[in-house]
Design a protein around this motif. Structure first.
Motif, PDB file in Angstrom:
ATOM      1  N   ILE A 106       0.977  -1.313   0.086  1.00 40.25           N
ATOM      2  CA  ILE A 106      -0.201   0.081  -0.156  1.00 40.25           C
ATOM      3  C   ILE A 106       0.814   1.245   0.155  1.00 40.25           C
ATOM      4  O   ILE A 106       1.721   1.568   1.007  1.00 40.25           O
ATOM      5  CB  ILE A 106      -0.967   0.164   1.225  1.00 40.25           C
ATOM      6  N   ALA A 107       1.033   1.972  -1.211  1.00 43.54           N
ATOM      7  CA  ALA A 107       2.018   2.791  -1.242  1.00 43.54           C
ATOM      8  C   ALA A 107       1.788   4.099  -1.949  1.00 43.54           C
ATOM      9  O   ALA A 107       0.860   3.904  -2.794  1.00 43.54           O
ATOM     10  CB  ALA A 107       3.006   2.270  -2.146  1.00 43.54           C
ATOM     11  N   ASN A 108       2.279   5.048  -1.492  1.00 47.05           N
ATOM     12  CA  ASN A 108       2.095   6.446  -2.110  1.00 47.05           C
ATOM     13  C   ASN A 108       3.003   7.380  -1.395  1.00 47.05           C
ATOM     14  O   ASN A 108       3.135   7.401  -0.273  1.00 47.05           O
ATOM     15  CB  ASN A 108       0.765   6.939  -2.004  1.00 47.05           C
ATOM     16  N   VAL A 125      -0.666 -10.636   2.186  1.00 48.12           N
ATOM     17  CA  VAL A 125       0.380 -10.061   2.882  1.00 48.12           C
ATOM     18  C   VAL A 125       0.227  -8.493   2.576  1.00 48.12           C
ATOM     19  O   VAL A 125       0.425  -8.110   1.353  1.00 48.12           O
ATOM     20  CB  VAL A 125       1.751 -10.524   2.774  1.00 48.12           C
ATOM     21  N   LEU A 126      -0.152  -7.667   3.475  1.00 44.54           N
ATOM     22  CA  LEU A 126      -0.180  -6.394   3.098  1.00 44.54           C
ATOM     23  C   LEU A 126       0.898  -5.364   3.610  1.00 44.54           C
ATOM     24  O   LEU A 126       1.176  -5.712   5.062  1.00 44.54           O
ATOM     25  CB  LEU A 126      -1.750  -5.876   3.625  1.00 44.54           C
ATOM     26  N   ILE A 127       1.383  -4.807   2.997  1.00 44.98           N
ATOM     27  CA  ILE A 127       2.810  -3.869   3.436  1.00 44.98           C
ATOM     28  C   ILE A 127       2.283  -2.392   3.615  1.00 44.98           C
ATOM     29  O   ILE A 127       2.058  -1.712   2.684  1.00 44.98           O
ATOM     30  CB  ILE A 127       3.818  -3.895   2.435  1.00 44.98           C
ATOM     31  N   ASP A 128       2.365  -1.882   4.683  1.00 40.30           N
ATOM     32  CA  ASP A 128       2.152  -0.344   4.759  1.00 40.30           C
ATOM     33  C   ASP A 128       3.377   0.291   4.696  1.00 40.30           C
ATOM     34  O   ASP A 128       4.356   0.101   5.426  1.00 40.30           O
ATOM     35  CB  ASP A 128       1.529  -0.051   6.359  1.00 40.30           C
ATOM     36  N   CYS A 129       3.472   1.123   3.772  1.00 35.99           N
ATOM     37  CA  CYS A 129       4.901   1.666   3.371  1.00 35.99           C
ATOM     38  C   CYS A 129       4.733   3.402   3.829  1.00 35.99           C
ATOM     39  O   CYS A 129       3.792   3.990   4.309  1.00 35.99           O
ATOM     40  CB  CYS A 129       4.721   2.130   1.706  1.00 35.99           C
ATOM     41  N   PRO A 130       6.144   3.562   4.077  1.00 37.64           N
ATOM     42  CA  PRO A 130       6.380   5.021   4.347  1.00 37.64           C
ATOM     43  C   PRO A 130       5.953   6.033   3.431  1.00 37.64           C
ATOM     44  O   PRO A 130       6.010   5.705   2.252  1.00 37.64           O
ATOM     45  CB  PRO A 130       7.809   4.912   4.887  1.00 37.64           C
ATOM     46  N   PRO A 131       6.027   7.338   3.679  1.00 35.67           N
ATOM     47  CA  PRO A 131       5.676   8.320   2.679  1.00 35.67           C
ATOM     48  C   PRO A 131       6.868   8.834   2.278  1.00 35.67           C
ATOM     49  O   PRO A 131       7.427   9.881   2.268  1.00 35.67           O
ATOM     50  CB  PRO A 131       4.889   9.554   3.591  1.00 35.67           C
ATOM     51  N   SER A 132       7.613   8.237   1.348  1.00 35.54           N
ATOM     52  CA  SER A 132       8.665   8.171   0.671  1.00 35.54           C
ATOM     53  C   SER A 132       9.225   7.437  -0.617  1.00 35.54           C
ATOM     54  O   SER A 132       8.517   6.406  -0.436  1.00 35.54           O
ATOM     55  CB  SER A 132      10.104   8.346   1.571  1.00 35.54           C
TER      56      SER A 132
END
Ligand SMILES: Nc1ncnc2c1ncn2[C@@H]1O[C@H](COP(=O)(O)OP(=O)(O)OP(=O)(O)O)[C@@H](O)[C@H]1O
Ligand SMILES: [Mg+2]
Length: 253
Positions: free
Chosen positions: A7-9, A122-129
């Motif tokens: 889950i990225a942005n 498997v869900l991955i929470d991404c950092p804002p970068s």
């Protein structure tokens, strides 16, 4: 087959973590086994699920560096039907430590690969970068889901994220798919929300989820209680949205 979804942005505050902590509940309601990986040094997802990052003796950071077995950091909170790989604030240091390591872009993939067979998602929470951590998350993923806030300038940077995925696929032997963009904090009475929705669907036809996540107070309150929206506010409009989102993801095989 396990589906690993990042889950990225790189834009901050668009609703990545809100989706990461709430979606698993609804995937499990459809009988899916879910692991949530908190891959943001802010540890928002960990905290939102009632786990205190400072009290963790080991977390994702140690697993990334190969100091502990990935399965030994997985937690299952008493009231959740899904597992979480929590993170601690020390993950911020991994940015620096990983730089000198061999295969530094593949560290998260190595961690996830040894546990993923136990799960459907498997869900991955991404950092804002778009730095090394997000690169690790994208490479570990089979699919990318992009939360887009229903505000002006929300689409700024999307091209760059999509381009990075393309570069990874072309140069690092991956085949990451764009699962889709998901509109968040949507207010159907707001003209800006309506315009962003229209523009997004026009610019990325076929790549925008039909479900939109509405702007609801319960979603901004839930994290501080350590509860998911389903437990915090079971009758919220947000609950319906996450159920529909889970259904849509499962149907997009
Ligand atoms: N649908 C929503 N309705 C109302 N508030 C929301 C909604 N989604 C998220 N929020 C709130 O907006 C803020 C930012 O959301 P969130 O933390 O999920 O974004 P993020 O993309 O993960 O941020 P970061 O990039 O810092 O990790 C939080 O306070 C969250 O509680
Ligand atoms: Mg977040």
């Amino acid at each position: 087959m396990t589906r690993v979804i990042a889950i990225a942005n790189q834009k901050g505050g668009v609703g990545k973590t809100a989706i990461a902590v709430n979606l698993p509940v609804f995937l499990t309601a459809f009988g899916k086994r879910v692991l949530l990986v908190d891959f943001d040094p802010q540890a928002n997802a960990t905290f939102s699920l009632g786990i205190k990052p400072r009290e963790l003796s080991v977390s994702l950071y140690e697993a990334l560096l190969g100091q502990v077995m990935p399965k030994d950091i997985i937690k299952n909170t008493p009231f959740l039907a899904f597992d979480i790989m929590p993170t601690s604030y020390n993950l911020a240091g991994a940015n620096i430590e990983l730089v000198n390591m061999k295969d530094r872009e593949f560290k998260l993939k190595e961690v996830i690969d040894v546990v993923k067979d136990e799960y459907d998602f498997v869900l991955i929470d991404c950092p804002p970068s778009l730095g090394l951590l997000t690169l690790n998350a994208l490479i570990a993923a089979d699919e990318v889901m992009i939360p887009v806030q229903s505000e002006y300038l929300a689409m700024e940077g999307l091209d760059q994220l999509l381009y990075n995925v393309k570069l990874i696929n072309e140069n690092l032997g991956r085949d990451i798919k764009i699962l889709g963009a998901i509109l968040t904090m949507y207010n159907k009475k707001n003209i800006v929300s309506q315009k962003i929705a229209k523009d997004l669907r026009r610019n990325f036809p076929g790549y925008v989820f039909e479900t939109v996540i509405p702007r609801v107070v319960s979603l901004s309150e839930a994290p501080s209680t350590g509860k998911t929206i389903l437990r915090h506010s079971p009758n919220s409009k947000g609950v319906h949205a996450f159920r529909e989102l889970a259904r849509e993801i499962i149907s997009k095989q």
